[in-house]
Design a protein around this motif. Structure first.
Motif, PDB file in Angstrom:
ATOM      1  N   VAL A   1     -10.774   3.074  17.380  1.00 50.98           N
ATOM      2  CA  VAL A   1     -10.764   4.129  16.343  1.00 50.98           C
ATOM      3  C   VAL A   1     -10.671   3.442  14.969  1.00 50.98           C
ATOM      4  O   VAL A   1     -10.228   2.293  14.865  1.00 50.98           O
ATOM      5  CB  VAL A   1      -9.617   5.162  16.497  1.00 50.98           C
ATOM      6  CG1 VAL A   1      -9.826   6.008  17.731  1.00 50.98           C
ATOM      7  CG2 VAL A   1      -8.248   4.489  16.510  1.00 50.98           C
ATOM      8  N   GLU A   2     -11.092   4.179  13.932  1.00 47.16           N
ATOM      9  CA  GLU A   2     -11.214   3.599  12.599  1.00 47.16           C
ATOM     10  C   GLU A   2      -9.865   3.199  12.003  1.00 47.16           C
ATOM     11  O   GLU A   2      -8.798   3.630  12.466  1.00 47.16           O
ATOM     12  CB  GLU A   2     -11.896   4.607  11.656  1.00 47.16           C
ATOM     13  CG  GLU A   2     -13.342   4.930  12.005  1.00 47.16           C
ATOM     14  CD  GLU A   2     -13.483   5.989  13.067  1.00 47.16           C
ATOM     15  OE1 GLU A   2     -12.478   6.378  13.714  1.00 47.16           O
ATOM     16  OE2 GLU A   2     -14.624   6.460  13.266  1.00 47.16           O
ATOM     17  N   SER A   3      -9.970   2.438  10.909  1.00 47.19           N
ATOM     18  CA  SER A   3      -8.771   1.987  10.191  1.00 47.19           C
ATOM     19  C   SER A   3      -7.996   3.167   9.605  1.00 47.19           C
ATOM     20  O   SER A   3      -8.556   4.237   9.328  1.00 47.19           O
ATOM     21  CB  SER A   3      -9.194   1.042   9.064  1.00 47.19           C
ATOM     22  OG  SER A   3     -10.059   1.709   8.165  1.00 47.19           O
ATOM     23  N   THR A   4      -6.716   2.952   9.422  1.00 50.18           N
ATOM     24  CA  THR A   4      -5.862   3.914   8.702  1.00 50.18           C
ATOM     25  C   THR A   4      -6.110   3.698   7.206  1.00 50.18           C
ATOM     26  O   THR A   4      -6.176   2.552   6.752  1.00 50.18           O
ATOM     27  CB  THR A   4      -4.379   3.629   9.020  1.00 50.18           C
ATOM     28  OG1 THR A   4      -4.203   3.755  10.435  1.00 50.18           O
ATOM     29  CG2 THR A   4      -3.447   4.587   8.284  1.00 50.18           C
ATOM     30  N   ILE A   5      -6.255   4.788   6.446  1.00 55.69           N
ATOM     31  CA  ILE A   5      -6.506   4.647   4.996  1.00 55.69           C
ATOM     32  C   ILE A   5      -5.269   5.076   4.211  1.00 55.69           C
ATOM     33  O   ILE A   5      -4.757   6.191   4.395  1.00 55.69           O
ATOM     34  CB  ILE A   5      -7.729   5.459   4.541  1.00 55.69           C
ATOM     35  CG1 ILE A   5      -8.965   5.112   5.383  1.00 55.69           C
ATOM     36  CG2 ILE A   5      -8.012   5.206   3.054  1.00 55.69           C
ATOM     37  CD1 ILE A   5     -10.259   5.790   4.956  1.00 55.69           C
ATOM     38  N   LEU A   6      -4.797   4.180   3.336  1.00 55.34           N
ATOM     39  CA  LEU A   6      -3.653   4.465   2.462  1.00 55.34           C
ATOM     40  C   LEU A   6      -4.120   4.542   1.013  1.00 55.34           C
ATOM     41  O   LEU A   6      -5.004   3.781   0.593  1.00 55.34           O
ATOM     42  CB  LEU A   6      -2.592   3.359   2.553  1.00 55.34           C
ATOM     43  CG  LEU A   6      -1.816   3.163   3.847  1.00 55.34           C
ATOM     44  CD1 LEU A   6      -0.732   2.098   3.637  1.00 55.34           C
ATOM     45  CD2 LEU A   6      -1.179   4.456   4.327  1.00 55.34           C
ATOM     46  N   TYR A   7      -3.478   5.434   0.269  1.00 54.85           N
ATOM     47  CA  TYR A   7      -3.781   5.623  -1.156  1.00 54.85           C
ATOM     48  C   TYR A   7      -2.463   5.723  -1.898  1.00 54.85           C
ATOM     49  O   TYR A   7      -1.509   6.333  -1.386  1.00 54.85           O
ATOM     50  CB  TYR A   7      -4.596   6.921  -1.298  1.00 54.85           C
ATOM     51  CG  TYR A   7      -4.701   7.449  -2.700  1.00 54.85           C
ATOM     52  CD1 TYR A   7      -5.561   6.847  -3.620  1.00 54.85           C
ATOM     53  CD2 TYR A   7      -3.969   8.564  -3.108  1.00 54.85           C
ATOM     54  CE1 TYR A   7      -5.670   7.335  -4.910  1.00 54.85           C
ATOM     55  CE2 TYR A   7      -4.077   9.059  -4.403  1.00 54.85           C
ATOM     56  CZ  TYR A   7      -4.926   8.439  -5.298  1.00 54.85           C
ATOM     57  OH  TYR A   7      -5.033   8.915  -6.567  1.00 54.85           O
ATOM     58  N   PHE A   8      -2.385   5.099  -3.081  1.00 54.60           N
ATOM     59  CA  PHE A   8      -1.139   5.173  -3.850  1.00 54.60           C
ATOM     60  C   PHE A   8      -1.249   6.334  -4.836  1.00 54.60           C
ATOM     61  O   PHE A   8      -2.078   6.335  -5.738  1.00 54.60           O
ATOM     62  CB  PHE A   8      -0.917   3.858  -4.608  1.00 54.60           C
ATOM     63  CG  PHE A   8       0.463   3.752  -5.195  1.00 54.60           C
ATOM     64  CD1 PHE A   8       1.519   3.237  -4.443  1.00 54.60           C
ATOM     65  CD2 PHE A   8       0.719   4.171  -6.497  1.00 54.60           C
ATOM     66  CE1 PHE A   8       2.795   3.144  -4.972  1.00 54.60           C
ATOM     67  CE2 PHE A   8       1.995   4.076  -7.031  1.00 54.60           C
ATOM     68  CZ  PHE A   8       3.030   3.561  -6.264  1.00 54.60           C
ATOM     69  N   GLY A   9      -0.407   7.344  -4.673  1.00 50.85           N
ATOM     70  CA  GLY A   9      -0.415   8.509  -5.575  1.00 50.85           C
ATOM     71  C   GLY A   9       0.948   9.161  -5.535  1.00 50.85           C
ATOM     72  O   GLY A   9       1.695   8.984  -4.564  1.00 50.85           O
ATOM     73  N   ASN A  10       1.272   9.911  -6.589  1.00 54.49           N
ATOM     74  CA  ASN A  10       2.584  10.587  -6.650  1.00 54.49           C
ATOM     75  C   ASN A  10       3.737   9.601  -6.459  1.00 54.49           C
ATOM     76  O   ASN A  10       4.726   9.924  -5.799  1.00 54.49           O
ATOM     77  CB  ASN A  10       2.698  11.690  -5.580  1.00 54.49           C
ATOM     78  CG  ASN A  10       1.907  12.913  -5.978  1.00 54.49           C
ATOM     79  OD1 ASN A  10       1.665  13.127  -7.169  1.00 54.49           O
ATOM     80  ND2 ASN A  10       1.507  13.692  -4.994  1.00 54.49           N
TER      81      ASN A  10
END
Ligand code: TXA
Ligand code: MG
Length: 310
Positions: free
Chosen positions: A167-176
């Motif tokens: 299964v695909e990579s986990t995606i993280l985003y920096f916000g809040n």
């Protein structure tokens, strides 16, 4: 069509596209410097132009060329999980990342994949953009045969065997003020707690209500077969996507997703099993959703729900 590492290097340097293995799923690659090859990826996949691509790198050092800011924790995350199934969405250097790669957004997605052949390729060619190597909306490809089913026998594939994660990579985003999971994937949210000091929340929309991960809003991972997802079989008899070691009525034909003891094996098998339904022209299958709702199982659940959505 199977190609060698040298052939893949030449094709990508010459502005062509090729499918390449990663530990998660196969990617359809183009060099970040070859704009017409990048456009071809969107055309071949039938991918909407407002769905941005992940930039794959060979080293953390390369990242600094393409980003404008490294949010707190970026280096620790990269150090702990790269090469590996983690994608980081970061504010990017708009001059260095072509607009069509990031779909006009001020951010871009980055990861260093963990596959020896593709790492060699990345060292030889430079950064590669690659979405999953499947027709838009269909199950992702986890072996060469899957890529050839979608794009034809003559499509060039660097064959690195079957993807070990599936299964695909986990995606993280920096916000809040913190990191958020914007796509569930191979690494469960709890895996980041030792590094970040907290478990990142799952976030779908920004404060301005725009989708954080555009791709999550398209039909995804879906076989042609209709999937009936539930925890109770009821009076159904027919094809069952189920688990080895669990009893199902003899009137059902069971296609095994793997064992309930190993979410890793179920993830590895998932897209192959969904593709098998189409290969056998199966019209309807009941999916056993009675499994633990934690860790990697949450990703498996999300993929099955998207695959079954009409
Ligand atoms: O494991 C993976 O991540 C695989 C392998 C090939 O590396 N790649 C993959 O790519 O899953 P794709 O294109 O199928 O999915 C990428 C997702 C899309 O949902 C897209 O919307 C999101 O990443 N994405 C890319 N750039 C983004 C950005 N700047 N902001 C938010 N989401 C982004
Ligand atoms: Mg995809």
């Amino acid at each position: 069509m199977k190609i060698s590492l040298i052939e893949a290097t030449q094709l990508l340097k010459n502005g062509c596209v090729a499918a390449v293995p990663t530990e998660t799923v196969y990617g359809m690659a183009a060099s970040l410097t070859q704009l017409s090859a990048i456009d071809q990826i969107f055309r071949l996949k039938g991918r909407p132009s407002n769905n941005p691509l992940i930039i794959h790198l060979a080293s953390f050092y390369q990242l600094t060329e393409y980003v404008s800011v490294l949010p707190e924790g970026t280096e620790r995350l990269a150090h702990s999980f790269w090469p590996g199934p983690l994608t980081l969405v970061l504010p990017c250097n708009l001059e260095r990342v072509p607009s069509q790669v990031r779909a006009g957004l001020p951010t871009a997605a980055f990861r260093i994949p963990n596959h020896p052949l593709t790492l060699e390729l990345l060292h030889a060619v430079g950064p590669l953009v690659m979405p999953s190597a499947n027709l838009s909306g269909r199950p992702s490809a986890t072996c060469r045969k899957h890529v050839e089913t979608d794009f034809g026998q003559d499509f060039p594939v660097l064959d690195g065997g079957c993807c070990s994660v599936g299964v695909e990579s986990t995606i993280l985003y920096f916000g809040n003020g913190g990191w958020q999971v914007i796509r569930l994937g191979a690494l469960p949210a709890e895996a980041f707690a030792p590094i970040l000091g907290y478990v990142p929340d799952l976030a779908i929309f920004s404060k301005e209500r725009s989708p954080l991960c555009p791709g999550q809003f398209y039909r995804h991972y879906a076989p042609k077969a209709k999937l009936l997802l539930s925890e109770e079989l009821g009076s159904y008899s027919g094809i069952v996507l189920g688990f080895s070691g669990r009893e199902y009525p003899v009137s059902c034909r069971v296609i095994s997703l793997g064992s309930l003891d190993s979410s890793e094996t179920v993830a590895e098998n998932l897209y192959g099993v969904l593709r098998q339904l189409d290969q056998e022209h199966i019209e309807t299958a009941w999916v056993d959703m009675d499994f633990p709702k934690q860790g990697l199982w949450l990703t498996i659940e999300e993929r099955l729900r998207k695959a079954g959505a009409s």
